[in-house]
Design a protein around this motif. Structure first.
Motif, mmCIF file in Angstrom:
data_model
loop_
_atom_site.group_PDB
_atom_site.id
_atom_site.type_symbol
_atom_site.label_atom_id
_atom_site.label_comp_id
_atom_site.label_asym_id
_atom_site.label_seq_id
_atom_site.Cartn_x
_atom_site.Cartn_y
_atom_site.Cartn_z
ATOM 1 N N GLN A 123 0.843 -1.209 0.000
ATOM 2 C CA GLN A 123 0.000 0.000 0.000
ATOM 3 C C GLN A 123 0.877 1.258 0.000
ATOM 4 O OE1 GLN A 123 -3.099 -0.037 3.033
ATOM 5 N NE2 GLN A 123 -2.840 2.167 3.259
ATOM 6 N N THR B 247 3.195 2.661 4.341
ATOM 7 C CA THR B 247 2.669 3.081 5.643
ATOM 8 C C THR B 247 3.798 3.286 6.665
ATOM 9 O OG1 THR B 247 2.163 0.733 5.923
ATOM 10 C CG2 THR B 247 0.310 2.188 5.467
ATOM 11 N N ASP C 112 1.027 5.794 -0.761
ATOM 12 C CA ASP C 112 0.287 7.043 -0.950
ATOM 13 C C ASP C 112 0.640 7.622 -2.318
ATOM 14 O OD1 ASP C 112 2.752 8.256 -0.736
ATOM 15 O OD2 ASP C 112 2.388 9.174 1.210
ATOM 16 N N GLU C 113 0.249 8.863 -2.548
ATOM 17 C CA GLU C 113 0.452 9.441 -3.881
ATOM 18 C C GLU C 113 1.927 9.627 -4.228
ATOM 19 O OE1 GLU C 113 -1.285 13.180 -1.881
ATOM 20 O OE2 GLU C 113 -0.610 13.859 -3.849
#
Ligand SMILES: Cc1cc2nc3c(=O)[nH]c(=O)nc-3n(C[C@H](O)[C@H](O)[C@H](O)COP(=O)(O)OP(=O)(O)OC[C@H]3O[C@@H](n4cnc5c(N)ncnc54)[C@H](O)[C@@H]3O)c2cc1C
Ligand SMILES: NC(=O)c1ccc[n+]([C@@H]2O[C@H](COP(=O)([O-])OP(=O)(O)OC[C@H]3O[C@@H](n4cnc5c(N)ncnc54)[C@H](O)[C@@H]3O)[C@@H](O)[C@H]2O)c1
Length: 438
Positions: A274, A282, A276-277
């Motif tokens: 996962q 994380t 982010d932009e």
């Protein structure tokens, strides 16, 4: 424990580019790759470059053996060049498998040699692996290959079965048919190339069939087995016999054995790391780039992930995944099939007001020069803003021309500009004058 400014796990497109660039800025950089035959990553060793080299060789009527030899020469050359470029830029290259033991500590193992590395910034660039569907007999049977295995056969199969009619399945179908194998593709979906508008998809299927490829659509393969010689595929109760079988039903992020359970790095529900932009996971300071982060699986999107992370690490966060748009694609069947932006059915589903224009390759001067009249260029525009909404180019040189259209779309260049642009003649690109002549 060795300490670096940047540690890259995997010799992929984004990672190797970032490693060399950061090293050239004076950072202490290490890159860990588990397989020396993969120096340079998937693309140059077992994906884009070898497959397109084989396709090109087959189009020049080289034999199977000549084509394979050429492919091996090209990949060895590039592998060597990639290693030289990386180490020449001052990056420490470790030939070892990497595994997290905690958020910022990575264990690297080469046989019985085990060491630990740490870095302020860690980039996961481990790519993807072929999906293995739970079809009974698929993994146990002989003469069954994934896209890597099918590239190192010692003999050309007289008959080849392929499970999956996507990018990999159709490119190999096209290649092996051109080399003279009898090819059958088993595709789960009732329509081939269902992402495309039906006229284009139907045309592509017709051309592939003209090249001798047989399709079994809506096919659910029930069993793979070895009965007598070769390999047998059972679908809808019927047996099909082949010398070799390729499975190509998607690829999944390579996260196994990475020790992510020892960290706070989260996975998505589809098993990707996962991010982010800015491709940051994380855990702050740990990034995931390329196929492993669950985005589009292309070498050029991996390279674009590099741009994002490089910007972030050097204090320029103006570009991120949020800004990425109009990613073009090219499928290297014969002729190549390329797409950017919306298809007509997507424009309809979005209730957009649009106009569409189609131009057959048969009406293009360069098509006649090439003596290849197959294909259709199709474009969609917004009549009000005059912006281009999308294009599907099926025909010679589409893999080059699609990039021109992407540039126009990104920069909101109206279609009228291309309609009136001066192009060289006779080229395939000049036909954009006519296809944009609304
Ligand atoms: C047959 C085929 C054809 C393709 N054709 C095209 C094409 O024409 N155009 C296109 O744009 N894309 C194509 N693709 C997709 C493209 O190859 C991938 O999207 C791209 O290579 C992914 O690059 P990446 O940066 O994610 O990492 P990769 O290049 O996949 O690199 C990952 C590396 O990490 C290493 N690694 C994994 N785990 C570890 C570990 N624990 N420790 C150390 N090292 C590790 C692997 O050995 C590998 O070398 C094709 C793919 C396939 C399979
Ligand atoms: N030219 C290129 O850019 C290029 C070339 C090859 C691969 N790639 C990349 O590699 C990725 C993986 O390629 P791929 O072909 O494995 O995946 P894909 O997603 O392109 O195609 C998989 C195909 O398998 C079919 N399928 C799924 N389950 C099936 C089943 N049980 N029986 C029969 N068919 C089944 C799907 O309907 C689909 O058509 C692509 O998505 C692409 O990003 C790119």
């Amino acid at each position: 424990m060795m300490k670096y400014d940047l540690l890259v796990i995997g010799f992929g497109k984004a990672g190797k580019t970032l490693a060399a660039k950061m090293s050239s800025l004076g950072k202490r950089v290490a890159l860990v790759e588990k397989d020396s035959e993969m120096y340079g990553g998937t693309c140059i060793n077992v994906a884009c470059i070898p497959t397109k080299t084989l396709i090109q060789a087959a189009e020049k009527n080289l034999s199977f053996t000549q084509a394979m030899h050429l492919k091996d020469t090209v990949t060895a050359r590039l592998r060597h060049k990639n290693e030289q470029t990386l180490t020449g830029s001052g990056v420490d290259l470790y030939h070892a498998a990497a595994r997290f033991v905690s958020d910022k500590v990575v264990e690297i193992a080469a046989g019985s040699d085990v060491d630990q590395l740490t870095a302020e910034t860690i980039v996961i660039n481990t790519g993807s692996v072929a999906n293995v569907l739970p079809i009974p007999g698929l993994t146990e049977s002989r003469y069954v290959y994934d896209s890597t295995g099918i590239q190192s056969l010692s003999e050309q199969p007289e008959s080849l079965g392929i499970i999956g009619g996507g990018n990999i399945g159709l490119e190999f179908a096209s290649l092996y048919a051109r080399l003279g194998s009898r090819v059958t593709v088993f595709e789960y979906s009732p329509q081939l190339l269902s992402r495309f508008d039906s006229d284009i998809a139907d045309l592509a299927k017709t051309y592939l069939e003209e090249d001798g490829i047989h399709f079994e659509l809506s096919a659910a393969v029930e069993l793979v087995s070895n009965k007598g010689q070769g390999v047998t595929v059972t679908a809808a109760g019927k047996d099909y016999h082949f010398d070799a079988l390729l499975y190509a039903t998607g690829r999944k992020p390579a996260v196994a054995h990475l020790g992510l359970e020892n960290t706070a790095i989260q996975l998505t529900d589809r098993g990707a790391v996962q991010v982010d932009e800015f491709c940051e996971t994380t855990v702050k300071g740990i990034y995931a780039v390329g196929d492993v982060n669950g985005g589009l699986q292309f070498t050029y999107t991996s390279l674009d992930d590099f741009r994002i992370v490089f910007g972030k690490l050097t204090g320029n966060s103006s570009y991120s995944l949020k800004e990425r748009r109009n990613v073009p694609t090219s499928m290297f069947i014969n002729p190549p099939l390329s797409q950017v932006g919306l298809t007509e059915k997507e424009a309809q589903a979005a209730h957009l007001s649009y106009q569409i224009k189609k131009l057959p390759v048969a009406s293009m001067p360069r098509g006649h020069v090439n003596n290849d009249l197959r294909g259709l260029y199709s474009v969609l525009i917004d009549p009000k803003s005059k912006e281009i909404l999308g294009a599907t180019l099926f025909g010679a040189a589409s893999h080059e021309n699609i990039n021109l259209i992407k540039m126009a779309m990104d920069n909101k260049i109206p279609y009228t500009y291309i309609k009136n642009q001066v192009f060289t003649h006779p080229s395939m690109a000049e036909n954009l004058n006519d296809v944009f002549n609304f």
